[in-house]
Structures are given as C-alpha cells and as structure tokens.
Design a protein around this motif. Structure first.
Motif, PDB file in Angstrom:
ATOM      1  N   LEU A  98      -8.545   5.433  -1.734  1.00  0.00           N
ATOM      2  CA  LEU A  98      -8.349   6.153  -0.474  1.00  0.00           C
ATOM      3  C   LEU A  98      -9.474   7.131  -0.184  1.00  0.00           C
ATOM      4  O   LEU A  98      -9.655   7.550   0.965  1.00  0.00           O
ATOM      5  N   GLU A  99     -10.234   7.487  -1.215  1.00  0.00           N
ATOM      6  CA  GLU A  99     -11.351   8.396  -0.978  1.00  0.00           C
ATOM      7  C   GLU A  99     -12.389   7.781  -0.050  1.00  0.00           C
ATOM      8  O   GLU A  99     -13.124   8.503   0.634  1.00  0.00           O
ATOM      9  N   LYS A 100     -12.436   6.455   0.033  1.00  0.00           N
ATOM     10  CA  LYS A 100     -13.381   5.797   0.942  1.00  0.00           C
ATOM     11  C   LYS A 100     -12.942   5.896   2.404  1.00  0.00           C
ATOM     12  O   LYS A 100     -13.706   5.562   3.303  1.00  0.00           O
ATOM     13  N   LEU A 101     -11.706   6.348   2.609  1.00  0.00           N
ATOM     14  CA  LEU A 101     -11.227   6.609   3.974  1.00  0.00           C
ATOM     15  C   LEU A 101     -11.287   8.091   4.314  1.00  0.00           C
ATOM     16  O   LEU A 101     -10.778   8.515   5.352  1.00  0.00           O
ATOM     17  N   GLY A 102     -11.904   8.864   3.412  1.00  0.00           N
ATOM     18  CA  GLY A 102     -12.089  10.288   3.675  1.00  0.00           C
ATOM     19  C   GLY A 102     -11.067  11.195   3.018  1.00  0.00           C
ATOM     20  O   GLY A 102     -11.122  12.415   3.194  1.00  0.00           O
ATOM     21  N   PHE A 103     -10.139  10.635   2.242  1.00  0.00           N
ATOM     22  CA  PHE A 103      -9.135  11.456   1.571  1.00  0.00           C
ATOM     23  C   PHE A 103      -9.698  11.984   0.245  1.00  0.00           C
ATOM     24  O   PHE A 103     -10.409  11.268  -0.473  1.00  0.00           O
ATOM     25  N   ASP A 104      -9.350  13.222  -0.072  1.00  0.00           N
ATOM     26  CA  ASP A 104      -9.811  13.835  -1.316  1.00  0.00           C
ATOM     27  C   ASP A 104      -8.821  13.502  -2.429  1.00  0.00           C
ATOM     28  O   ASP A 104      -7.985  14.318  -2.830  1.00  0.00           O
ATOM     29  N   THR A 105      -8.887  12.265  -2.912  1.00  0.00           N
ATOM     30  CA  THR A 105      -7.954  11.809  -3.937  1.00  0.00           C
ATOM     31  C   THR A 105      -8.534  10.603  -4.654  1.00  0.00           C
ATOM     32  O   THR A 105      -9.408   9.912  -4.121  1.00  0.00           O
ATOM     33  N   LYS A 106      -8.041  10.376  -5.853  1.00  0.00           N
ATOM     34  CA  LYS A 106      -8.443   9.198  -6.626  1.00  0.00           C
ATOM     35  C   LYS A 106      -7.408   8.079  -6.535  1.00  0.00           C
ATOM     36  O   LYS A 106      -7.532   7.050  -7.203  1.00  0.00           O
ATOM     37  N   ILE A 107      -6.404   8.271  -5.705  1.00  0.00           N
ATOM     38  CA  ILE A 107      -5.325   7.294  -5.582  1.00  0.00           C
ATOM     39  C   ILE A 107      -5.845   6.019  -4.917  1.00  0.00           C
ATOM     40  O   ILE A 107      -6.662   6.065  -3.995  1.00  0.00           O
ATOM     41  N   THR A 108      -5.352   4.888  -5.396  1.00  0.00           N
ATOM     42  CA  THR A 108      -5.708   3.588  -4.812  1.00  0.00           C
ATOM     43  C   THR A 108      -4.451   2.920  -4.251  1.00  0.00           C
ATOM     44  O   THR A 108      -3.335   3.190  -4.702  1.00  0.00           O
ATOM     45  N   VAL A 109      -4.642   2.046  -3.260  1.00  0.00           N
ATOM     46  CA  VAL A 109      -3.532   1.297  -2.675  1.00  0.00           C
ATOM     47  C   VAL A 109      -3.948  -0.164  -2.534  1.00  0.00           C
ATOM     48  O   VAL A 109      -5.135  -0.494  -2.565  1.00  0.00           O
ATOM     49  N   TYR A 110      -2.966  -1.030  -2.328  1.00  0.00           N
ATOM     50  CA  TYR A 110      -3.219  -2.461  -2.172  1.00  0.00           C
ATOM     51  C   TYR A 110      -3.860  -2.725  -0.815  1.00  0.00           C
ATOM     52  O   TYR A 110      -3.310  -2.383   0.236  1.00  0.00           O
ATOM     53  N   ALA A 111      -5.035  -3.344  -0.835  1.00  0.00           N
ATOM     54  CA  ALA A 111      -5.804  -3.572   0.386  1.00  0.00           C
ATOM     55  C   ALA A 111      -5.045  -4.454   1.375  1.00  0.00           C
ATOM     56  O   ALA A 111      -5.153  -4.272   2.592  1.00  0.00           O
ATOM     57  N   GLY A 112      -4.273  -5.420   0.889  1.00  0.00           N
ATOM     58  CA  GLY A 112      -3.546  -6.325   1.767  1.00  0.00           C
ATOM     59  C   GLY A 112      -2.544  -5.619   2.648  1.00  0.00           C
ATOM     60  O   GLY A 112      -2.356  -5.973   3.822  1.00  0.00           O
ATOM     61  N   LEU A 113      -1.900  -4.577   2.107  1.00  0.00           N
ATOM     62  CA  LEU A 113      -0.907  -3.846   2.882  1.00  0.00           C
ATOM     63  C   LEU A 113      -1.579  -3.018   3.975  1.00  0.00           C
ATOM     64  O   LEU A 113      -1.054  -2.907   5.095  1.00  0.00           O
ATOM     65  N   LEU A 114      -2.733  -2.434   3.674  1.00  0.00           N
ATOM     66  CA  LEU A 114      -3.489  -1.701   4.699  1.00  0.00           C
ATOM     67  C   LEU A 114      -3.916  -2.642   5.825  1.00  0.00           C
ATOM     68  O   LEU A 114      -3.832  -2.294   7.008  1.00  0.00           O
ATOM     69  N   ALA A 115      -4.371  -3.841   5.456  1.00  0.00           N
ATOM     70  CA  ALA A 115      -4.781  -4.820   6.466  1.00  0.00           C
ATOM     71  C   ALA A 115      -3.587  -5.244   7.322  1.00  0.00           C
ATOM     72  O   ALA A 115      -3.729  -5.439   8.541  1.00  0.00           O
ATOM     73  N   LEU A 116      -2.412  -5.371   6.717  1.00  0.00           N
ATOM     74  CA  LEU A 116      -1.216  -5.744   7.470  1.00  0.00           C
ATOM     75  C   LEU A 116      -0.843  -4.666   8.482  1.00  0.00           C
ATOM     76  O   LEU A 116      -0.409  -4.977   9.602  1.00  0.00           O
ATOM     77  N   ILE A 117      -1.019  -3.409   8.119  1.00  0.00           N
ATOM     78  CA  ILE A 117      -0.747  -2.316   9.060  1.00  0.00           C
ATOM     79  C   ILE A 117      -1.665  -2.420  10.272  1.00  0.00           C
ATOM     80  O   ILE A 117      -1.220  -2.277  11.421  1.00  0.00           O
ATOM     81  N   VAL A 118      -2.944  -2.703  10.024  1.00  0.00           N
ATOM     82  CA  VAL A 118      -3.890  -2.899  11.131  1.00  0.00           C
ATOM     83  C   VAL A 118      -3.430  -4.074  12.001  1.00  0.00           C
ATOM     84  O   VAL A 118      -3.435  -3.997  13.241  1.00  0.00           O
ATOM     85  N   ASN A 119      -3.035  -5.142  11.360  1.00  0.00           N
ATOM     86  CA  ASN A 119      -2.555  -6.336  12.053  1.00  0.00           C
ATOM     87  C   ASN A 119      -1.393  -5.996  12.989  1.00  0.00           C
ATOM     88  O   ASN A 119      -1.401  -6.345  14.178  1.00  0.00           O
TER      89      ASN A 119
END
Length: 530
Positions: A462-483
C-alpha cells in the motif's frame, strides 16, 4: 533412476489411462457428438460422481506440490488456501444453483453463454470467453509442473515421458470427453486421501512428533531476514492473507472448468449436497499444507532451485520405495483430471462463443462438438510447449495473472445472475479497467527472492499508493474494486444517455436480433430461477 518407484508409478498411470478410454462406453448415450454429451457428460452426473469430479478439478496436482512448497518457503502465509476453500462453498452455493437453473432452461454450456443471454451483448460474451481461455491456459501448464516434479525426483530425465503422458491424456479426452476425468477422479482422489492420511501419521512418527516439526519450522523462519515469513502471521501480512483468501474464493467458481463441473450435474439438489460435502477436501488441503513444515523438519532440499520438488523429495526420503511410487502416482494422476476438465472447458468456450458466434452461426451440434474436440487438443499442445520452451516460473507468473483477470468477470457472471441493472457498455468498460489496473498492480510488485522486479507476486504494498505503511493487499481485489466503480459509472452514464433502454441497458428489440439463436431470449419473461 529409482526402479521400484518408476514401476509403481507407471502401472497406476496406465491403469487410469485405460479407465479414460473405457469412459467413452460408461453411461454411453446414442451419440457423443454434441457438447451436452462430450463437453458436459450428458448433464447427468449424480452426487458421488460430482463430488469426485469437482474435488478432483479444484484440488489439483499443482496444489499438491505448490501449497507445501509455499509453506516451506513462507510459513503461515501459505495457509491462505485453507480458509478460502472453507468459505467459498457457502458463498457460492445459491449462486451456482441459480446458474445451473438458467443453464438448464436455456441449454447454456459456458459462462459466456449466460452473459450473451443476460445482456444481449456478443462483445461482452466474447471478452468473458477470451478471459476464461487466457486464465485457464497457464493453469493447464501448471499441472505439468506437478508431473515434472515427480519425474525429476524419480530420476527420469528428458522431455519424452512428459510428452507421452499428455499425448495419452489428449487421446482419451478426445474420445471420451468429460466422462474420462469423471471416471478417473475416483482413482485419483482415493489415492490422494490414502497418501495424505498415511503421511500425517507415518512422517511425524519418523520425525519425533508434531512438536519437533513445528519447532524446526519456527527455528528456520526465526533465522531468516524476510519480514513476511514465520509460523504465524504478522501485522504486515494479515490484510494480505485475508484479501488473498477472499479474492481467491470469489474467483474459484468463475474459472470455466469449475462451472463445467457444476453444469454437468443432473439437478439442483446435487449441487446443494456437494457444496455441503466438498469442504472435506479443505480438511485434506490443510493436511497437505502441513507437508511443508514436515519437509523443513526432515531437512529436505529442492532439486536445483525447483521448490515444487519439496513434496516429492519428502516422500522419496521418508517413505519406502513402493509407497513413494504410490504417492508419486497420486500426484501424477492428480494432474490428469484437472488438465482434462480445463482443456474441455476452454474448448467449449471457443466452440460456443467464438466459432459459433463469429465463424459459423449456423453450426450444427455435431460441428460444435467436433470443433471443441480439436480445440481441446490445441490447448493441451500449447500447454506442453509452454512447459518445454519456457521457464516454469513464467508459467507460475502467467497463472498469477490469470487468477487476477478471471476475477474481473465477477460483475458480468456473478452479479449478472441477480441483477439486470448493469449496462453492457458499463460492464465492458469495467472489465477493461479492472484488467488494466490488475496488470499495472502486478507489474509493480517485486520479489527479491526470485529476483523479479515485476510480476513478483500478488501482494501489493500500500505504500506504493502513498500510504505510510508496510501492509500489503491482494492485487486482484483492488483491481475488482476499480472494475466495479467503472461499471457503475459507465452504467449511470449509459442510462442518462439512453433513457428508453430496457432494465439491463439493452433495447428490447436486441433480444430478437437473431431469432435463430436459441441463446437469445426476452429476459423479462424468462428470469433466472431462484
């Protein structure tokens, strides 16, 4: 070469191959030259057959080798496969019952058939079909990785044995269709249950008990610098664990081969009973996953850098040669059932939603079946060429991409079963946006362990989206939200521009655009059964 193991493996492999050819005469109809008979087994499978078939389809040879390998390398994170296969069945039971009902009434064979019927859009159906084929192809190739890992462990070198194995698979699938994996699944699943039940008793006894196994695993992960491994989850990977399990559960029954197994059942009650009974395989999967910790305690090392050889190496080291041969046969045969179903499902998509829709709209059922048979051969040849000509890691990367893109068909297939609200244009835009977002997210995931700067996994930081955290999430679920966001916005725009459209955004006359196509009906009077 290990003669005893090879002989046992070969004998069992030949036995199930013979069953594959015999299957053409099992419950044989008057004519196999239709997709209902060749591609769906006559739509007449009962409870036991479906339980073995769907279980054999979902719990593959690659699962047998990849899940323990992930546990071996990353620890607790690899157990995500267990909760996702627990929650998926109550999540999808009513959805699959409804899909079966619609498909039974309208003679639908593929998920794209349903999309074509529901939204009156050949373009959307084509995109769903292509997505299904692209997502399935690397999945078939991964089944070969399971066989390849076993052959390496037995000391068998060269590509010829692998080619022969898949040539036999192609021959009996071409002849018998879905009946072949349905019959073989009885042997495959029985062997896997036998091997795992023996393994969880015999191997811990050889290694000093479960306490010694977990102590060895903890010592290994405590000594590594990687922040994400360990026998328990940590604050940085808990959200990734949850989102990966949820995303995987949502995607599982969007794969064409999963739908094929469901549509082959004879009635809705068979599906309900199987959704209640299939979690038994999830228990088995949890036991399979523990093989990764056993391999750590046993001091197993992979052959070369191939982590997929961890489970075969463990069996080779601790089992007697004859039983190791049985275990290797279970893995090898475990590749045949899903590979056959996957190739049939991909071929059905091509025959129904590409060949019939765009190349020969007047195709007869016999022509459809013949094209599907040929397409299934092409799919298998492509899978073999991928394994022989490309680094296996690339196949794993492709399957990772496939799991993300198949999830993007959820609005069209899953939500489409319950609502006509979405406009076909919005769904097409959402599908394109979700796939694009998924590719961009995966491209920006690195994996230092495999020295991949891109497509290094599915854990997006999530830090690559500008959040100050080391937490990671499943990329497929983020893409589904965009969808979903794009699909909703696209639908609102389309409705504003075309207020006279029908309830799903299509004009009523669109349903009768081709009166000769039995898949096109007025949905107002043929709503899906609940």
């Amino acid at each position: 070469m290990k003669t005893t193991e090879i002989v046992i493996f070969a004998l069992l492999f030949l036995l199930v191959s013979g069953l594959g050819f015999v299957a053409a005469r099992w419950r044989r109809p008057g004519d196999l030259a239709t997709l209902n008979e060749w591609g769906l087994g006559g739509r007449g499978f009962g409870g036991w057959i479906t339980w073995f078939l769907v279980g054999g389809d979902l719990y593959t040879a690659y699962t047998f080798v990849a899940v323990p390998a992930l546990i071996f390398g990353a620890g607790a994170m690899g157990f995500y496969a267990v909760p996702y296969t627990v929650v998926v069945y109550p999540m999808v039971m009513l959805v699959l019952v409804r899909l079966w009902s619609v498909s039974h009434v309208h003679n639908l064979v593929t998920p794209a058939d349903f999309v074509r019927l529901r939204f009156g859009s050949p373009t959307l159906a084509l995109l769903v079909a292509i997505t299904g084929i692209v997502a399935t192809m690397p999945y078939i190739a991964l089944q070969l990785i399971g066989i390849e890992a076993v052959l390496k462990t037995m000391g068998v070198t060269g590509d010829l044995p692998l080619i022969i194995a898949f040539a036999i698979l192609a021959a009996y699938t071409y002849q018998s269709g879905l009946r072949a994996p349905a019959l073989i699944a009885f042997v495959k699943d029985s062997l896997i249950y036998l091997v795992i039940l023996v393994a969880i008793v015999y191997i811990p006894a050889k290694l000093g008990g479960w306490a010694s196994i977990f102590d060895a695993a903890k010592a290994k992960f405590d000594a590594t610098p990687a922040p994400g491994d360990g026998i328990t989850l940590n604050a940085n990977n808990q959200l990734q664990y949850v989102t990966l399990a949820l995303g995987s559960a949502l995607a599982l029954f969007l794969y064409p081969h999963s739908v094929t197994g469901i549509l082959a059942t004879r009635d809705r009650n068979v599906i309900k009973r199987n959704m209640s009974a299939l979690p038994a395989y999830s228990l088995l999967l949890g036991l399979i996953a523990l093989l990764g910790y056993m391999a750590i305690a046993a001091g197993v090392t992979p052959i070369g850098k191939d982590g997929n050889t961890i489970t075969p190496q463990l069996f080779d080291k601790l089992f007697p040669d004859w039983f190791a041969g049985v275990a290797f046969a279970a893995i090898g045969i475990g590749a045949l059932v899903p590979a056959a179903i996957m190739s049939i499902a991909a071929a059905n998509l091509f025959a129904r939603n590409i060949y019939r829709e765009y190349l020969n709209r007047d195709a007869t059922p016999a022509q459809e079946a013949r094209v599907s048979k040929i397409a299934s051969l092409v799919v298998k040849v492509g899978a073999v060429l991928v394994i022989l000509g490309i680094d296996p890691q690339f196949s794993i990367d492709l399957q990772l991409i496939g799991s993300v893109i198949i999830l993007q068909t959820l609005p069209s297939v899953g939500l489409g079963l319950y609502t006509r609200w979405f406009h076909r244009g919005g769904l097409i835009a959402g599908l394109a946006a979700g796939m694009t977002a998924g590719m961009l997210l995966l491209y920006n995931i690195a994996n230092p362990a495999t020295k991949h700067e891109h497509f290094g996994g599915s854990a997006f930081p999530l830090e690559k989206l500008g959040f100050d955290t080391k937490i990671t999430v499943y990329a497929g679920l983020l893409a589904l939200i965009v969808n979903l966001v794009v699909a909703v916005l696209g639908t609102l725009v389309a409705r504003a521009l075309r207020s006279a459209d029908g309830p799903d955004g299509t004009r009523p006359e669109d349903y009768f655009a081709d009166k000769g196509d039995p898949r096109v009906h007025e949905l107002e009077t043929t709503a899906p059964a609940s």
